[in-house]
Design a protein around this motif. Structure first.
Motif, short mmCIF file in Angstrom:
data_model
loop_
_atom_site.label_atom_id
_atom_site.label_comp_id
_atom_site.label_asym_id
_atom_site.label_seq_id
_atom_site.Cartn_x
_atom_site.Cartn_y
_atom_site.Cartn_z
N UNK A 279 21.78 -6.75 1.59
CA UNK A 279 21.72 -7.50 0.34
C UNK A 279 22.96 -7.25 -0.50
N UNK A 280 24.06 -7.79 -0.07
CA UNK A 280 25.28 -7.80 -0.86
C UNK A 280 25.71 -9.26 -0.97
N UNK A 281 26.64 -9.52 -1.87
CA UNK A 281 27.13 -10.88 -1.98
C UNK A 281 27.79 -11.27 -0.66
N UNK A 282 27.19 -12.22 0.08
CA UNK A 282 27.71 -12.50 1.43
C UNK A 282 29.05 -13.21 1.40
N UNK A 283 29.90 -12.81 2.33
CA UNK A 283 31.16 -13.53 2.51
C UNK A 283 30.93 -14.76 3.37
N UNK A 284 31.99 -15.51 3.61
CA UNK A 284 31.87 -16.76 4.35
C UNK A 284 31.38 -16.55 5.78
N UNK A 285 31.79 -15.45 6.41
CA UNK A 285 31.39 -15.21 7.80
C UNK A 285 29.89 -14.97 7.89
N UNK A 286 29.36 -14.09 7.03
CA UNK A 286 27.92 -13.82 7.06
C UNK A 286 27.14 -15.07 6.70
N UNK A 287 27.62 -15.83 5.73
CA UNK A 287 26.95 -17.09 5.38
C UNK A 287 26.87 -18.02 6.58
N UNK A 288 27.94 -18.08 7.37
CA UNK A 288 27.95 -18.97 8.53
C UNK A 288 26.91 -18.52 9.56
N UNK A 289 26.86 -17.21 9.86
CA UNK A 289 25.90 -16.72 10.84
C UNK A 289 24.46 -16.91 10.35
N UNK A 290 24.22 -16.68 9.07
CA UNK A 290 22.86 -16.88 8.54
C UNK A 290 22.46 -18.35 8.61
N UNK A 291 23.41 -19.25 8.36
CA UNK A 291 23.09 -20.68 8.42
C UNK A 291 22.70 -21.08 9.84
N UNK A 292 23.35 -20.48 10.83
CA UNK A 292 22.99 -20.79 12.22
C UNK A 292 21.62 -20.21 12.57
N UNK A 293 21.35 -18.99 12.11
CA UNK A 293 20.08 -18.35 12.43
C UNK A 293 18.91 -19.02 11.73
N UNK A 294 19.17 -19.83 10.71
CA UNK A 294 18.11 -20.58 10.05
C UNK A 294 17.60 -21.73 10.91
N UNK A 295 18.37 -22.12 11.92
CA UNK A 295 17.99 -23.25 12.77
C UNK A 295 16.97 -22.80 13.81
#
Length: 371
Positions: A279-295
């Motif tokens: 739980x830290x302010x996510x950078x662009x890379x973590x945001x990208x991986x989380x967006x994929x894992x939401x699928x």
């Protein structure tokens, strides 16, 4: 000021490696440089940090307190550095991802390929985790994202507010033996006592700090502990032990007859896997991986197991029934994967097999910390 990040890192490395020489090699320095740093720190604090009388460098009580608090400072400094760099560029310099053994890494590869098409400046660093290893990596700040962490998180992880988690799906397990193993011919359901008399194969856990524990093993069962799920499959195909396997890992080997599914008297429940992140302010890379894992389709594919199942290296032809059974493990020594080396162990495996209407069952399992 006597305390510096360099001094704390030196102290931490010596404690982990057990000697000044090994720590110097890990840090790329000469041993005399580490000796100077420690003596200077001891002189400025007016305390003795290491007991140097034995073959290994042992921390004194004061040294243990300094190291425990110092590790927190090192993590905070690392977090600060990474945060400043994220603010400047929006991309993390490195994204650390722990992947549990229940997720076949080949299923991660398409995500890696898609990420690299972004031509992002973020380096990817993957680690292989088993049992509590993924949770601990998040808690200790050694991973930014964990994929496939098992549902039975340790208490510190459940009570921590330092990371978030989401369910990925469920994995069934199937109890597998080689066709030439003695348990392949025992009437079902197989009694617990019969399983206990044969060696189990388990994957060693990767947590460093939490107490040792095991999954899917019987108390007192002789255990062969290996490093990866693939090694576990290979050992069971060779008849060197038995155990539960994740159904997706076992499926291709059951289909071609390298393994056979058996039904123990007691079943092993399915495991719910999760992905989690700090739980830290996510950078662009973590945001990208989380967006994929939401699928949903991405999460489902990650749980499908190996895309192919070649015969593992070193596994030769199966012996005829009645030959080689001794290698499968007769009545074993009393002990567990945790006691045989002080590591965690998981006996990965589970329920139904493709084409078999049977439901798999599992013996009574140890769920407490091993000594």
């Amino acid at each position: 000021m006597p305390l510096t990040l360099d001094a704390l890192e030196t102290l931490d490395t010596i404690a982990r490696k057990g000697s000044f020489a090994a720590a110097a090699a890990a840090l790329g320095k000469v041993p005399s440089a580490l000796t100077y740093t420690v003596r200077k720190l001891e002189g400025e604090l007016d305390v003795l940090l290491f007991d140097r009388r034995g073959p290994r460098a042992q921390l004194t009580a004061a040294g243990r307190v300094l190291l425990e608090e110092g590790r927190g400072l090192l993590r905070s400094a690392d977090d600060l550095t990474r945060r400043v760099r994220r603010v400047a560029s929006g991309w993390e310099p490195e994204l650390r991802i722990g992947v549990d053994a229940l997720v076949d890494f080949d299923r991660i590869r398409p995500l890696i390929e898609d990420f690299y098409r972004l031509q992002a400046p973020t380096r990817l660093r993957f680690t292989y985790e088993v049992l509590d290893g993924a949770w601990e990596a998040l808690l200790e700040g050694r991973a930014d994202l964990a994929i496939g962490a098992p549902h039975d998180a340790p208490s510190p992880a459940l009570s921590s507010a330092s990371f978030s988690l989401r369910p990925m799906g469920r994995i069934e397990f199937v109890f597998c033996v080689a066709p030439h193993h003695p348990l392949a011919r025992v009437d079902e359901p197989i009694p617990t006592e019969a399983i206990l008399s044969h060696r189990a194969v388990a994957v060693g856990g990767t947590s460093r700090l939490t107490p040792s524990r095991s999954a899917g093993l019987l108390a007192g069962q002789e255990t062969l502990t290996v490093a990866t799920a693939e090694q576990k499959v290979a050992m069971q195909i060779a008849g060197l032990g038995v155990g539960w396997l994740p159904e997706p890992f076992a499926r291709p080997h059951l289909a071609c007859g390298r393994l056979v599914a058996r039904r123990p008297a007691e079943p092993r429940p399915a495991a719910t896997l999760h992905y989690g992140w700090r739980r830290v302010e996510p950078g662009n890379a973590l945001k990208w991986w989380l967006s994929r894992l939401e699928l949903p389709q991405v999460r489902q594919r990650l749980l499908e197991g190996p895309s192919a199942a070649p015969l593992p290296d070193g596994v030769g032809p199966e012996p005829e029934p009645g030959h080689g059974a001794g290698g499968a493990g007769g009545k074993g020594r009393k002990g567990s994967a945790g006691s045989a080396g002080g590591t965690q162990a998981t006996d990965a495996t589970s329920a139904a097999t493709r084409g078999r209407p049977r439901s798999a069952a599992a013996p009574k399992r140890r769920r407490t910390a091993s000594p």
